[in-house]
Design a protein around this motif. Structure first.
Motif, PDB file in Angstrom:
ATOM      1  N   ARG A 250       0.664  -1.248   0.077  1.00  0.00           N
ATOM      2  CA  ARG A 250       0.028   0.016  -0.328  1.00  0.00           C
ATOM      3  C   ARG A 250       0.529   1.199   0.109  1.00  0.00           C
ATOM      4  O   ARG A 250       0.626   2.386  -0.518  1.00  0.00           O
ATOM      5  CB  ARG A 250      -0.865  -0.043   1.247  1.00  0.00           C
ATOM      6  CG  ARG A 250      -1.771  -0.516   0.751  1.00  0.00           C
ATOM      7  CD  ARG A 250      -2.840  -1.141   2.842  1.00  0.00           C
ATOM      8  NE  ARG A 250      -3.962  -1.818   2.504  1.00  0.00           N
ATOM      9  CZ  ARG A 250      -4.843  -2.119   3.421  1.00  0.00           C
ATOM     10  NH1 ARG A 250      -4.546  -1.422   4.796  1.00  0.00           N
ATOM     11  NH2 ARG A 250      -6.029  -2.791   3.153  1.00  0.00           N
ATOM     12  N   ARG A 252       3.222   1.441  -1.318  1.00  0.00           N
ATOM     13  CA  ARG A 252       4.250   1.955  -2.666  1.00  0.00           C
ATOM     14  C   ARG A 252       2.867   2.346  -3.752  1.00  0.00           C
ATOM     15  O   ARG A 252       3.307   2.801  -4.400  1.00  0.00           O
ATOM     16  CB  ARG A 252       5.359   0.803  -3.231  1.00  0.00           C
ATOM     17  CG  ARG A 252       5.961   0.776  -2.669  1.00  0.00           C
ATOM     18  CD  ARG A 252       6.741  -0.321  -2.556  1.00  0.00           C
ATOM     19  NE  ARG A 252       8.269  -0.259  -1.991  1.00  0.00           N
ATOM     20  CZ  ARG A 252       8.678  -0.820  -0.788  1.00  0.00           C
ATOM     21  NH1 ARG A 252       7.065  -0.894  -0.225  1.00  0.00           N
ATOM     22  NH2 ARG A 252       9.486  -0.662  -0.287  1.00  0.00           N
ATOM     23  N   LYS A 253       2.108   1.641  -3.302  1.00  0.00           N
ATOM     24  CA  LYS A 253       0.919   1.531  -4.219  1.00  0.00           C
ATOM     25  C   LYS A 253      -0.010   2.858  -4.258  1.00  0.00           C
ATOM     26  O   LYS A 253      -1.075   3.023  -5.052  1.00  0.00           O
ATOM     27  CB  LYS A 253       0.196   0.211  -4.926  1.00  0.00           C
ATOM     28  CG  LYS A 253       1.387  -0.938  -5.460  1.00  0.00           C
ATOM     29  CD  LYS A 253       0.500  -1.934  -6.357  1.00  0.00           C
ATOM     30  CE  LYS A 253       1.823  -2.973  -6.402  1.00  0.00           C
ATOM     31  NZ  LYS A 253       1.493  -3.203  -8.082  1.00  0.00           N
ATOM     32  N   ASP A 254      -0.839   2.759  -3.068  1.00  0.00           N
ATOM     33  CA  ASP A 254      -1.782   3.480  -3.375  1.00  0.00           C
ATOM     34  C   ASP A 254      -0.894   5.239  -2.659  1.00  0.00           C
ATOM     35  O   ASP A 254      -0.045   6.189  -2.681  1.00  0.00           O
ATOM     36  CB  ASP A 254      -2.468   3.509  -1.544  1.00  0.00           C
ATOM     37  CG  ASP A 254      -3.177   1.598  -1.933  1.00  0.00           C
ATOM     38  OD1 ASP A 254      -3.233   1.283  -3.194  1.00  0.00           O
ATOM     39  OD2 ASP A 254      -3.614   1.602  -0.201  1.00  0.00           O
ATOM     40  N   SER A 255      -1.830   6.144  -2.832  1.00  0.00           N
ATOM     41  CA  SER A 255      -1.953   7.697  -2.829  1.00  0.00           C
ATOM     42  C   SER A 255      -1.062   7.977  -1.734  1.00  0.00           C
ATOM     43  O   SER A 255      -1.594   7.835  -0.672  1.00  0.00           O
ATOM     44  CB  SER A 255      -2.957   8.501  -2.982  1.00  0.00           C
ATOM     45  OG  SER A 255      -3.847   7.889  -1.943  1.00  0.00           O
ATOM     46  N   LYS A 256      -0.756   9.056  -1.938  1.00  0.00           N
ATOM     47  CA  LYS A 256       0.085   9.624  -0.609  1.00  0.00           C
ATOM     48  C   LYS A 256      -0.799  10.138   0.127  1.00  0.00           C
ATOM     49  O   LYS A 256      -1.252   9.607   1.817  1.00  0.00           O
ATOM     50  CB  LYS A 256       0.685  10.911  -0.821  1.00  0.00           C
ATOM     51  CG  LYS A 256       2.018  10.804  -1.472  1.00  0.00           C
ATOM     52  CD  LYS A 256       3.275  11.669  -1.243  1.00  0.00           C
ATOM     53  CE  LYS A 256       4.302  11.990  -1.207  1.00  0.00           C
ATOM     54  NZ  LYS A 256       5.125  12.730  -2.357  1.00  0.00           N
ATOM     55  N   GLU A 257      -2.711  10.359  -0.269  1.00  0.00           N
ATOM     56  CA  GLU A 257      -3.966  10.780   0.979  1.00  0.00           C
ATOM     57  C   GLU A 257      -4.176   9.834   1.505  1.00  0.00           C
ATOM     58  O   GLU A 257      -4.178   9.509   2.970  1.00  0.00           O
ATOM     59  CB  GLU A 257      -4.239  11.404   0.253  1.00  0.00           C
ATOM     60  CG  GLU A 257      -3.941  12.803  -0.499  1.00  0.00           C
ATOM     61  CD  GLU A 257      -3.309  13.312  -1.591  1.00  0.00           C
ATOM     62  OE1 GLU A 257      -3.262  12.196  -2.455  1.00  0.00           O
ATOM     63  OE2 GLU A 257      -2.803  13.720  -1.934  1.00  0.00           O
ATOM     64  N   ASP A 258      -3.964   8.702   0.843  1.00  0.00           N
ATOM     65  CA  ASP A 258      -4.723   7.423   1.274  1.00  0.00           C
ATOM     66  C   ASP A 258      -3.841   6.813   2.810  1.00  0.00           C
ATOM     67  O   ASP A 258      -3.711   5.896   3.563  1.00  0.00           O
ATOM     68  CB  ASP A 258      -4.980   5.978   0.083  1.00  0.00           C
ATOM     69  CG  ASP A 258      -5.991   6.495  -0.783  1.00  0.00           C
ATOM     70  OD1 ASP A 258      -6.643   6.841   0.080  1.00  0.00           O
ATOM     71  OD2 ASP A 258      -6.365   5.424  -1.230  1.00  0.00           O
ATOM     72  N   ASN A 259      -2.443   6.975   2.369  1.00  0.00           N
ATOM     73  CA  ASN A 259      -1.412   6.447   3.435  1.00  0.00           C
ATOM     74  C   ASN A 259      -1.498   6.710   4.940  1.00  0.00           C
ATOM     75  O   ASN A 259      -1.351   6.579   5.913  1.00  0.00           O
ATOM     76  CB  ASN A 259       0.041   6.223   2.587  1.00  0.00           C
ATOM     77  CG  ASN A 259      -0.508   5.262   1.708  1.00  0.00           C
ATOM     78  OD1 ASN A 259      -0.317   4.200   2.109  1.00  0.00           O
ATOM     79  ND2 ASN A 259       0.147   4.821   0.687  1.00  0.00           N
ATOM     80  N   ARG A 261      -3.670   8.877   5.977  1.00  0.00           N
ATOM     81  CA  ARG A 261      -5.290   8.975   6.554  1.00  0.00           C
ATOM     82  C   ARG A 261      -4.860   7.591   7.476  1.00  0.00           C
ATOM     83  O   ARG A 261      -5.271   7.471   8.384  1.00  0.00           O
ATOM     84  CB  ARG A 261      -6.475   8.928   5.434  1.00  0.00           C
ATOM     85  CG  ARG A 261      -7.334   8.341   5.983  1.00  0.00           C
ATOM     86  CD  ARG A 261      -8.720   8.263   5.265  1.00  0.00           C
ATOM     87  NE  ARG A 261      -8.559   7.538   3.641  1.00  0.00           N
ATOM     88  CZ  ARG A 261      -8.477   6.487   3.758  1.00  0.00           C
ATOM     89  NH1 ARG A 261      -8.126   5.334   4.585  1.00  0.00           N
ATOM     90  NH2 ARG A 261      -7.659   5.589   2.539  1.00  0.00           N
TER      91      ARG A 261
END
Ligand SMILES: Nc1nc2c(ncn2[C@@H]2O[C@H](COP(=O)(O)OP(=O)(O)OP(=O)(O)O)[C@@H](O)[C@H]2O)c(=O)[nH]1
Length: 306
Positions: A250, A252-259, A261
């Protein structure tokens, strides 16, 4: 007769039967083979005779579907079986020398606890995991063998979204092999930042230990990957390992915002004791430059950060 993984791959069609599961008293479980097309799409050039046995694990209980909770001390993660989630499926590949415990770890992930069932078990496991209150689908490939064909090894090196490189802490040669595999992986995926966790398994075998925790950690620092010691026999740190691989993917793959949060949520849930420990750690590190290496090697232990 004991079949090695290569034989199991070749005998796939003969072995497409259901897989025994340990029964939780309040859970009913079933297993079903996953369509070969799914694997073909993961490994497009795979020949039919070499298809690994792919097993989808689905558990359910009346009133509470798809909840096969691991006993967790981190309360914010559960692993359930069956990947009925929408969204991305992450492919995680186990690498490592023979007899280091790859299949034992995979079977725990797959919810198969009776080691005598190992020849009946599939060597690819498809499960849903809930980590940090969010669901992710993982397909875990336990298909690596040193004497696999070069072609199959290349496929393994190319197909993973993340890798778990296992050695046994009781076998120095397997530790050296793990370094080789890391180099091989780096060559195969040169420009990619792939999550890799180096795993020192069999940590329960204290008296026959040949590789220290420090050596394992130093190796992870050199090879820029994460590190954890596990005991498949005692189920020690196995859940942390699989949660960790999800978090690493996650990050690496998900957006900075998601991480961000997720990080904020997990900090909110963190106990006061943990918060204090983290604060003191930072304070000590700031005041002591000699701690720099230790800090870095410490962060390879933390599977929830990059
Ligand atoms: N004491 C102890 N034994 C373990 C542990 N993990 C695995 N073993 C034992 O080590 C042996 C090899 O384990 P496997 O899981 O088959 O290892 P593998 O890496 O999949 O081996 P290959 O299939 O040959 O590649 C088995 O006898 C396991 O019971 C562990 O954490 N502690």
């Amino acid at each position: 007769m004991t079949l090695n993984k290569g034989d199991r791959l070749r005998n796939l069609d003969k072995r497409r039967s259901s897989m025994p599961f340990p029964m939780n008293q309040h859970l009913h479980r079933r297993s079903m083979p996953v369509d070969e097309r799914e694997l073909k799409s993961a490994m497009p050039t795979l020949q039919l005779g070499e298809l690994p046995n792919l097993v989808r694990c689905t558990s359910y209980s009346p009133g509470e579907q798809h909840r096969d909770r691991w006993v967790s001390d981190s309360s914010d993660s559960v692993i359930s079986s069956g990947s009925d989630t929408e969204g991305q499926v992450y492919k995680v590949v186990l690498l490592g020398e023979q007899a280091v415990g790859k299949s034992s770890l995979a079977r725990i992930f797959g919810g198969i606890e009776d080691t005598h069932d190992c020849e009946e078990a599939g060597n690819t496991y498809d499960r849903s995991v809930i980590v940090d209150e969010e669901e992710a689908s993982i397909v875990l490939y336990d298909i690596w063998e040193q004497d696999n064909s070069r072609w199959l090894q290349d496929q393994c090196m190319k197909m993973g979204d993340a890798y778990i490189i296992v050695y046994s802490v009781t076998d120095k040669a397997s530790f050296e092999k793990a370094s080789e595999l890391r180099i091989q992986l780096r060559r195969a995926r040169q420009s990619e930042d792939i999550p890799i966790i180096l795993v020192g398994n069999k940590s329960d075998l204290v008296r026959s230990r040949e590789v220290s925790v420090e050596e394992g950690r130093a190796c992870a620092v050199v090879f820029d990957c994460k590190f954890i010691e596990t005991s498949a026999s005692l189920h020690h740190n196995v859940q942390a390992l699989f949660e960790g691989i999800v978090r690493q993917i996650r990050l690496r793959k998900d957006s900075k915002e998601d991480n961000a949060r997720r990080m904020a949520n997990s900090k909110r849930r963190e106990s006061i004791g943990k918060k204090a420990k983290r604060f003191l750690g930072r304070l000590v590190a700031k005041n002591n430059k000699k701690m720099a290496f230790k800090q870095k090697s410490k962060s390879c232990h933390d599977l929830s950060v990059l």
